[in-house]
Design a protein around this motif. Structure first.
Motif, PDB file in Angstrom:
ATOM      1  N   PHE A 154      -4.644   1.727  -2.578  1.00  0.00           N
ATOM      2  CA  PHE A 154      -4.509   0.566  -2.809  1.00  0.00           C
ATOM      3  C   PHE A 154      -5.148   0.282  -4.292  1.00  0.00           C
ATOM      4  O   PHE A 154      -6.282   0.562  -4.429  1.00  0.00           O
ATOM      5  CB  PHE A 154      -4.003  -0.892  -2.671  1.00  0.00           C
ATOM      6  CG  PHE A 154      -5.790  -1.305  -1.114  1.00  0.00           C
ATOM      7  CD1 PHE A 154      -6.546  -2.357  -2.273  1.00  0.00           C
ATOM      8  CD2 PHE A 154      -5.955  -0.398  -0.850  1.00  0.00           C
ATOM      9  CE1 PHE A 154      -7.460  -2.284  -1.368  1.00  0.00           C
ATOM     10  CE2 PHE A 154      -7.719  -0.277  -0.210  1.00  0.00           C
ATOM     11  CZ  PHE A 154      -7.993  -1.629  -0.641  1.00  0.00           C
ATOM     12  N   GLN A 194      -4.010  -7.213   1.064  1.00  0.00           N
ATOM     13  CA  GLN A 194      -2.693  -6.231   1.356  1.00  0.00           C
ATOM     14  C   GLN A 194      -2.547  -5.596   3.435  1.00  0.00           C
ATOM     15  O   GLN A 194      -0.857  -6.237   3.241  1.00  0.00           O
ATOM     16  CB  GLN A 194      -3.657  -5.190   0.956  1.00  0.00           C
ATOM     17  CG  GLN A 194      -3.604  -4.123  -0.478  1.00  0.00           C
ATOM     18  CD  GLN A 194      -2.516  -3.759  -1.278  1.00  0.00           C
ATOM     19  OE1 GLN A 194      -2.931  -4.179  -2.312  1.00  0.00           O
ATOM     20  NE2 GLN A 194      -1.337  -4.089  -0.824  1.00  0.00           N
ATOM     21  N   MET A 227       0.811  -0.992   0.139  1.00  0.00           N
ATOM     22  CA  MET A 227      -0.171   0.112   0.371  1.00  0.00           C
ATOM     23  C   MET A 227       0.767   1.101   0.074  1.00  0.00           C
ATOM     24  O   MET A 227       1.851   1.482   0.248  1.00  0.00           O
ATOM     25  CB  MET A 227      -1.015   0.233   1.362  1.00  0.00           C
ATOM     26  CG  MET A 227      -1.781   1.239   1.044  1.00  0.00           C
ATOM     27  SD  MET A 227      -3.402   1.044   2.615  1.00  0.00           S
ATOM     28  CE  MET A 227      -3.700  -0.628   1.849  1.00  0.00           C
ATOM     29  N   GLN A 247      -9.076  -7.569  -1.098  1.00  0.00           N
ATOM     30  CA  GLN A 247      -8.114  -7.056  -1.155  1.00  0.00           C
ATOM     31  C   GLN A 247      -7.073  -6.443  -0.180  1.00  0.00           C
ATOM     32  O   GLN A 247      -5.967  -7.000  -0.055  1.00  0.00           O
ATOM     33  CB  GLN A 247      -8.048  -6.466  -2.774  1.00  0.00           C
ATOM     34  CG  GLN A 247      -7.381  -5.908  -3.423  1.00  0.00           C
ATOM     35  CD  GLN A 247      -6.019  -6.965  -3.613  1.00  0.00           C
ATOM     36  OE1 GLN A 247      -6.577  -8.193  -4.003  1.00  0.00           O
ATOM     37  NE2 GLN A 247      -4.558  -6.819  -3.310  1.00  0.00           N
TER      38      GLN A 247
END
Length: 701
Positions: free
Chosen positions: A287, A441, A228, A437
């Motif tokens: 991200f 991350q 990120m 997702q």
């Protein structure tokens, strides 16, 4: 030989009349070329790319006269089976006695998962019975959510009586030349027993509901995303990390028009002081998340056995973090993803809970839901007490879907015409993809301060969410294996039922009925409801006696609502509830959860929450806030308890909000092991809920 042929030929007209003659002295279930009990596999075609080995194939009406129905059927006919919470309709040749209808006279038998036979032999009763005299049609629902990807036998026995009290006559419903009817004939032995004769039956296959998100979850877990990025301030030159003690405020310039136009406001930084000094820093990172929605905000259907959802691109999302004060643990802070509600954004509810979570050493992270947070050009201006302002992309995900130049608070979460029947199904599913997702991350490492060490513990990721956040959060908890515990707050399902029952959202159902061709509104405006969106669907709640329909047009509305729910089942939290604990997917562990909801919720009505609890076997995990008792003791308490978790700005309600938040914080701090009673044994919170699940509305007038 010719004489024999002539004799046999003479019998043909009599044989053709046999069903009519057999039924002439009594009432029977009606079968003909276009009418039969529904659902039935007679309205499907083989499709061996699907996990059900079928695809729905409903016939269309006259599309010039009924274009809305045809558009809906185009979507329905992409599904691989019938609803897992279907509205059954059974037509009769005459009048019946509705009081003879119940789970002993009509029932379902599970013939098992199409591929594994899981669930074979389970018997399911019926509920919510309606008899419509003009059409001589009986309607009802299954008493529980049906198993997905499974064959079911609907059994109608002569325990159902006609209007004079006589047993039903057997219907002629088997045709040995039809492969699907042969399948029904072979299944009938499962219906025997109970001392009652079978007079009619239907065989149908339920749809796949959860498979697409589980496939996407596995794809995300197999990927290794780039870390990120927190260098997102002032065009990428400044790290977006701000000590709370040195922050004057954050201005939100929300994009609300395409001109572009913006509406300024300030984020609620005082909310971070509910527990003074608990939140140390606010941070923003970006991200990329995989996108499966097309321009119409639909995830296109793919084969449910041999296929997988198609990746259509990616979207750069903004994540908002609240990091606790004090020394960071060696592995990073435990972190709670917090999901905001419908019409809200990550700049609302997450701020109200971050302080209490931080007081227990829990970081908070949030993103915007699809269609929420204003347009993509919106910005934040962080205003430090010392130094220049820092501008950050606000991460708005709203669009001008209707082309009127404005971007409303939820615009883009629903599918566009002509696929409006999809509604928010795929906005919810895409949001779940984005949250999966986000989990990934965190697993690969989140370094907000840039010191090279993770700031969040990848082994201690939790989830809580309010309202819409509880809805997509329930789905997330069912499909994401690495969230360790969760607390959906005031969730409900389906969205169709919430909109039908909620005073706040019922107008949306009326609007959808008004914009159909032909229009389905069946009541004129009234002084109480002057807007011309009035309707009466006349659908009973659960566990009520059979209802005799006397409302013209109600059956057509009920059919539409059933079709809406059918199409949207893969975005319905009820479909995913059992995956959380009772029957986790392969490779997943059962998750500890608390499900918080309130008596008399007027926004997400109680029956819709009870549906999640029943489907997931979660009654022992319910914390039930008795707003009726709280309001009786203090009229400063809002009558609608929907936001009881976040009502820190209402003096009378704030202590209860902090108490409910503390239950969540302690639960996560204990890794899901400790469930406290928010009022320490007092009457306002039942932990767990006592008595039966609420199936009535319970609104405070």
């Amino acid at each position: 030989m010719n004489r024999l042929r002539a004799r046999s030929t003479r019998w043909i007209p009599l044989l053709a009349l046999w069903p009519v003659l057999a039924l002439a002295d009594g009432v029977a279930v009606r079968y003909d070329a276009t009418t039969a009990p529904f659902p039935s596999n007679r309205w499907t075609v083989p499709d061996f790319g699907n996990a059900t080995l079928r695809r729905v194939n409903l016939p269309k009406p006259d599309c010039a006269a009924r274009p809305s129905d045809c558009a809906d059927i185009d979507v329905i006919n992409t599904l691989d089976g019938f609803s897992t919470q279907p509205r059954f309709t059974v037509p009769f040749t005459g009048d019946i006695d509705p009081t003879s209808v119940g789970s002993d006279s009509i029932y379902l038998v599970n013939l098992g998962d199409v591929l594994t036979l899981r669930g074979f032999g389970q018997k399911v009763g019926i509920n919510r019975v309606v008899w419509d005299p003009p059409s001589k049609t009986l309607a009802f629902e299954s008493d529980e959510l049906l198993q997905e990807r499974s064959r079911y036998l609907l059994v109608i026995t002569n325990g159902v009586r006609d209007a004079s009290g006589k047993k039903l006559k057997p219907a002629s419903f088997l045709d040995g030349r039809d492969p699907q009817q042969r399948e029904l004939r072979d299944a009938l032995p499962m219906a025997r027993g109970g001392g009652r004769n079978v007079v009619a039956a239907s065989l149908f296959t339920t749809q796949s509901a959860t498979g697409d998100l589980l496939k996407i979850q596995r794809r995300i877990k197999a990927s290794t995303p780039a870390p990120m990025n927190f260098m997102v301030g002032n065009g990428g030159s400044v790290r977006a990390l701000f000590p709370v003690a040195g922050l004057q405020g954050i201005q939100f310039n929300r994009q609300t028009g395409t001109a572009p136009a913006f509406t300024p406001s300030f984020l609620p930084t005082p909310a971070l002081q509910v527990v003074p000094g608990a939140v140390g820093q606010v941070a923003y990172g970006r991200f990329d998340s995989p996108s499966y929605q097309n321009a119409a905000k639909v995830i296109p259907a793919t084969d449910t056995l041999t296929g997988a959802p198609r990746l259509l691109g990616s979207e750069t999302l903004t994540a908002q973090f609240f990091l606790p004060a004090g020394p960071k643990p060696a592995l990073g802070w435990p972190v709670a993803i917090f999901g905001h509600g419908f019409t809200d954004s990550m700049y609302g509810a997450p701020w109200t809970v971050a302080s209490v979570l931080a007081s227990q050493g829990i970081a908070t992270v949030s993103i915007n839901v699809v269609g929420h947070g204003g347009g993509a050009l919106g910005t934040l201006n962080a205003l430090p007490t010392a130094g220049a302002p820092v501008q950050i992309p606000a991460g708005g995900r709203g669009i001008d879907q209707d082309g009127n130049g404005s971007i409303d608070s939820t615009e883009g979460v629903n599918a566009a015409a002509p696929q409006t029947i999809v509604s928010s199904r795929d906005g919810l599913r895409q949001t779940v993809v984005d949250l999966m997702q986000l989990v990934r991350q965190i697993e690969v490492g989140v370094d907000a301060d840039g010191d090279g060490a993770p700031d969040l513990d990848p082994g201690r990721i939790y989830y809580a969410g309010q309202s819409f956040g509880g809805i997509y959060g329930t789905i997330l908890l069912g499909v994401e294996r690495n969230i360790k515990a969760g607390v959906p707050n005031v969730p409900g399902g389906s969205i169709t039922e919430i909109a039908r029952l909620s005073p706040a959202f019922r107008i949306l159902t009326g609007l959808s009925l008004a914009t159909r061709q032909p229009v389905l509104l069946n009541l004129p405006p009234t002084p109480e409801r002057p807007v011309p969106l009035n309707f009466d669907e006349n659908i009973p709640l659960r566990d009520q006696p059979p209802l005799i329909n006397t409302v013209p047009g109600a059956m057509a509305i009920a059919e539409l609502l059933d079709r809406n729910q059918w199409v949207q089942q893969s975005g319905n939290p009820v479909s995913y509830a059992e995956l959380i604990r009772r029957d986790p997917p392969a490779g997943h562990a059962a998750k500890p959860v608390i499900l918080q909801f309130a008596k008399g919720d007027q926004t997400v009505p109680n029956p819709t929450t009870s549906a999640i609890v029943r489907a997931g076997g979660l009654k022992d995990r319910v914390t039930y806030y008795r707003n009726d008792l709280a309001f009786a003791g203090n009229p400063g308490i809002p009558k609608n308890p929907h936001t009881f978790l976040t009502n820190i700005g209402v003096a009378a309600a704030a202590p209860l909000a902090v108490a409910a938040q503390t239950q969540i914080a302690v639960f996560f701090a204990s890794h899901g092991a400790t469930v406290i009673d928010p009022d320490a044994g007092g009457p306002l919170f039942e932990v767990p809920i006592q008595g039966d699940l609420p199936e009535g509305l319970n609104f405070i007038p």
